[in-house]
Motif scaffolding. Structure first.
Motif, PDB file in Angstrom:
ATOM      1  N   LYS A  34      -4.019 -13.830  26.471  1.00 20.74           N
ATOM      2  CA  LYS A  34      -3.294 -12.648  26.823  1.00 20.74           C
ATOM      3  C   LYS A  34      -1.766 -12.660  26.457  1.00 20.74           C
ATOM      4  O   LYS A  34      -1.510 -11.581  25.710  1.00 20.74           O
ATOM      5  CB  LYS A  34      -3.047 -12.912  28.301  1.00 20.74           C
ATOM      6  N   HIS A  37      -2.404 -11.471  22.529  1.00 24.38           N
ATOM      7  CA  HIS A  37      -2.885 -10.056  22.753  1.00 24.38           C
ATOM      8  C   HIS A  37      -1.529  -9.129  22.738  1.00 24.38           C
ATOM      9  O   HIS A  37      -1.362  -8.212  22.183  1.00 24.38           O
ATOM     10  CB  HIS A  37      -4.002  -9.906  23.815  1.00 24.38           C
ATOM     11  N   HIS A  38      -0.801  -9.521  23.656  1.00 25.23           N
ATOM     12  CA  HIS A  38       0.291  -8.671  24.109  1.00 25.23           C
ATOM     13  C   HIS A  38       1.346  -8.680  23.007  1.00 25.23           C
ATOM     14  O   HIS A  38       1.882  -7.751  22.455  1.00 25.23           O
ATOM     15  CB  HIS A  38       1.006  -9.170  25.402  1.00 25.23           C
TER      16      HIS A  38
END
Length: 149
Positions: A34, A37-38
């Motif tokens: 996560k 990805h961010h």
């Protein structure tokens, strides 16, 4: 190994984020897809970095490199920091790293930069060998400092 090098866009975000996560784990960080990805999404959407992605003939992402722009006051020119280079186990020893480095060099030329800089660990002799084979010179004239805040 047949490898296609492309400049990544948000269309390849999932592929790059997965590789970026693997890269961070390689350097001792906890896996956090996560976060990866961010982070990559922000870099691409804000045009804060340039990412080249290596994709094999099967469409599998096998490596990436990420460049950050910087400027040299002394030369009054742009330069690029080659901050990240990662090749998966399956892509190693097949010329993927060299192809990614060549894409980075071509990008520097096309953008009128005065050069590319990078750092690597003292014990990363495989990477050092690649860099030196491509003409990179080991800098000994300067010391690096870092302030954690």
């Amino acid at each position: 190994m047949t490898t296609n090098i492309i400049r990544a866009t948000v269309e390849q975000l999932d592929l790059v984020a997965d590789l970026f996560n693997q890269y961070r784990v390689f350097y001792g960080q906890e896996s956090d897809l996560k976060l990866a990805h961010h982070y990559i999404n922000e870099r691409l959407c804000n045009e804060e970095s340039v990412v080249f992605l290596a994709v094999n003939a099967d469409g599998e992402a096998v490596g990436f490199t990420q460049l950050y722009p910087t400027f040299s006051s002394v030369s009054a020119q742009r330069s690029w920091i080659l901050n990240d280079l990662f090749v998966t186990e399956s892509g190693r020893s097949g010329g993927v790293g060299r192809a990614l480095m060549n894409a980075a060099t071509q990008h520097a030329i096309e953008t009128g930069a005065n050069g590319l800089s990078l750092e690597t660990a003292n014990d990363n002799v495989i990477a050092q060998s690649l860099y030196e084979s491509l003409g990179y010179k080991k800098e000994t004239a300067y010391l690096s400092y870092f302030l954690s805040v």
